[in-house]
Design a protein around this motif. Structure first.
Motif, PDB file in Angstrom:
ATOM      1  N   UNK A  58      43.610  34.738  41.533  1.00 28.50           N
ATOM      2  CA  UNK A  58      42.501  33.992  40.929  1.00 28.50           C
ATOM      3  C   UNK A  58      42.396  32.605  41.556  1.00 28.50           C
ATOM      4  N   UNK A  59      43.552  31.976  41.791  1.00 30.15           N
ATOM      5  CA  UNK A  59      43.550  30.658  42.435  1.00 30.15           C
ATOM      6  C   UNK A  59      43.002  30.711  43.851  1.00 30.15           C
ATOM      7  N   UNK A  60      43.344  31.763  44.604  1.00 26.34           N
ATOM      8  CA  UNK A  60      42.828  31.897  45.967  1.00 26.34           C
ATOM      9  C   UNK A  60      41.309  32.021  45.954  1.00 26.34           C
ATOM     10  N   UNK A  61      40.794  32.772  44.988  1.00 25.60           N
ATOM     11  CA  UNK A  61      39.338  32.943  44.918  1.00 25.60           C
ATOM     12  C   UNK A  61      38.647  31.632  44.572  1.00 25.60           C
ATOM     13  N   UNK A  62      39.273  30.853  43.714  1.00 27.16           N
ATOM     14  CA  UNK A  62      38.706  29.548  43.384  1.00 27.16           C
ATOM     15  C   UNK A  62      38.671  28.645  44.614  1.00 27.16           C
ATOM     16  N   UNK A  63      39.756  28.659  45.387  1.00 28.39           N
ATOM     17  CA  UNK A  63      39.806  27.836  46.604  1.00 28.39           C
ATOM     18  C   UNK A  63      38.703  28.224  47.581  1.00 28.39           C
ATOM     19  N   UNK A  64      38.433  29.530  47.682  1.00 26.14           N
ATOM     20  CA  UNK A  64      37.438  30.032  48.631  1.00 26.14           C
ATOM     21  C   UNK A  64      36.037  30.080  48.040  1.00 26.14           C
ATOM     22  N   UNK A  65      35.892  29.576  46.805  1.00 29.10           N
ATOM     23  CA  UNK A  65      34.602  29.562  46.106  1.00 29.10           C
ATOM     24  C   UNK A  65      34.030  30.979  45.959  1.00 29.10           C
ATOM     25  N   UNK A  72      34.737  41.926  35.661  1.00 28.48           N
ATOM     26  CA  UNK A  72      36.162  41.661  35.437  1.00 28.48           C
ATOM     27  C   UNK A  72      36.341  41.090  34.040  1.00 28.48           C
ATOM     28  N   UNK A  73      36.283  41.989  33.034  1.00 35.24           N
ATOM     29  CA  UNK A  73      36.280  41.553  31.640  1.00 35.24           C
ATOM     30  C   UNK A  73      37.534  40.759  31.262  1.00 35.24           C
ATOM     31  N   UNK A  74      38.667  41.093  31.896  1.00 33.23           N
ATOM     32  CA  UNK A  74      39.927  40.446  31.545  1.00 33.23           C
ATOM     33  C   UNK A  74      40.263  39.281  32.474  1.00 33.23           C
ATOM     34  N   UNK A  75      39.315  38.963  33.388  1.00 35.95           N
ATOM     35  CA  UNK A  75      39.467  37.806  34.273  1.00 35.95           C
ATOM     36  C   UNK A  75      40.796  37.852  35.040  1.00 35.95           C
ATOM     37  N   UNK A 101      46.112  45.515  35.119  1.00 38.93           N
ATOM     38  CA  UNK A 101      46.850  45.324  33.865  1.00 38.93           C
ATOM     39  C   UNK A 101      48.317  45.161  34.221  1.00 38.93           C
ATOM     40  N   UNK A 102      49.001  44.138  33.755  1.00 40.19           N
ATOM     41  CA  UNK A 102      50.395  43.918  34.145  1.00 40.19           C
ATOM     42  C   UNK A 102      51.313  45.120  33.934  1.00 40.19           C
TER      43      UNK A 102
END
Length: 369
Positions: A58-65, A72-75, A101-102
């Protein structure tokens, strides 16, 4: 005792036998207990590690906008767009969400144990980009079990998989290793898709991705000839010695084989004894089964979750560590053993009564001249 009396006695004995068996089943069903697996600690570690992987992606996607998918209901960050230039085939969004799911990490630990894999073993893995969450679940399971894993990952993905051209699955895995979340990177990377060389992908995006993979220092091979491709993959997998298991995630042609052969392979742990004859169209799943090596096959997620009592695309996940994958069902042996012994005794008595009747019938026959 005449014949009718004997028949009535046999019927009564058989009814008693049925009642005893029914009672034994009722007794056993009311004594069922859930017991944690013997490897539950590794399962919990894998689930926790997979949670960290999702958070990092999720962090990588934020960095790459890269925006989070509305599907993705569970984000989790594990759901990609429906279609992009690296989408290869159709896929079910329900299956993609289910794998994100973990507890899938815990499921992979269980599957590997059921396949006979133990700490210190060597496992080969073939990953397409179609199920990035399940790929990471396998990696988390192997790391938690202290199993050496040799992954060959592909770029191409079915709809809703790792379809973001700016962050393909091999790049996800590479960054997770760079950041110290996972310890093993791809042993090699292919484009996947048609001929395992991404023939259906947009040429511009394909070239951009290849340049990024090369800059990351990843080993890339592009071999359109099916049999040569399989030989190269096997050479990579077995470079350090024999493997104890092969794991296939997704529907890459090199794992599934040419045509429709892969559909009949089954899901989960595949027993080498059920292997089909190997042909020139067989993929690595069939080839390793043919060599007596167990395979864990992960493609039909709906069937897989049903077999292990897990929810399929639920609105809300069960509490961490509470799903069926962490437990085994134990039935009490006493009622089963007593019921079978009693039934066997009654059936023996029925046979004794019937033999008595047969002997009586022979004695009553008139002598022949």
């Amino acid at each position: 005792m005449n014949g009718k009396q004997r028949e009535k006695k046999i019927v009564r004995l058989l009814m008693l036998c049925a009642l005893i068996l029914f009672g034994a089943v009722w007794w056993a069903s009311h004594g069922v207990q859930r017991a944690e697996t013997s490897y539950v600690m590794e399962q919990r570690q894998a689930a926790e590690l997979l949670t960290r992987c999702f958070s990092a992606v999720r962090g990588y996607k934020e960095e790459l906008h890269i925006p989070m998918s509305q599907e993705d209901y569970h984000q989790t960050g594990m759901i990609g767009p429906y279609y992009t230039g690296i989408t290869t085939t159709l896929g079910a969004i329900e299956a993609k969400r289910t794998t994100a799911w973990p507890d899938m990490g815990a499921l992979c630990v269980r599957l590997l144990y059921e396949a006979g894999v133990r700490p210190g073993d060597r496992v080969a893995a073939g990953f397409s980009g179609s199920f990035p969450a399940m790929n990471l679940a396998v990696m988390a399971a192997c790391q938690s079990m202290k199993v050496e894993v040799i992954p060959i990952s592909s770029v191409g993905a079915s709809t809703y998989g790792a379809t973001d051209p700016e962050l393909t699955f091999p790049e996800m895995l590479h960054r997770l290793v760079q950041d110290g979340v996972l310890t093993t990177d791809s042993a090699a990377v292919t484009l996947g898709g048609d001929n395992d060389t991404g023939d259906e992908m947009l040429p511009e995006q394909k070239m951009e991705i290849l340049e990024r993979l090369e800059q990351a220092g990843l080993v890339i091979f592009q071999e359109p000839k099916f049999l040569n491709n399989l030989e190269q993959r096997q050479e990579i997998y077995e470079r350090k010695g024999p493997i104890q298991c092969f794991v296939s995630v997704g529907g890459n042609v090199t794992s599934m084989g040419v045509g429709e052969r892969g559909i009949a392979l089954g899901q989960g742990v595949l027993d080498p004894r059920s292997a089909m004859p190997v042909t020139d169209q067989s993929g690595l799943v069939e080839r390793y089964l043919g060599r007596g090596i167990p395979v864990v096959h992960l493609l039909n997620i709906k069937q897989l979750t049903a077999e292990y009592g897990l929810p399929y695309d639920p609105v809300q996940w069960p509490a961490p560590g509470s799903s069926a994958v962490y437990y085994r069902i134990q039935y009490p042996l006493l009622p089963i053993v007593l019921g079978l012994l009693a039934a066997a005794g009654i059936l023996y008595l029925c046979r004794h009564v019937r033999i008595q009747r047969s002997n009586m019938w022979h004695r009553e026959l008139p002598p022949t001249s």
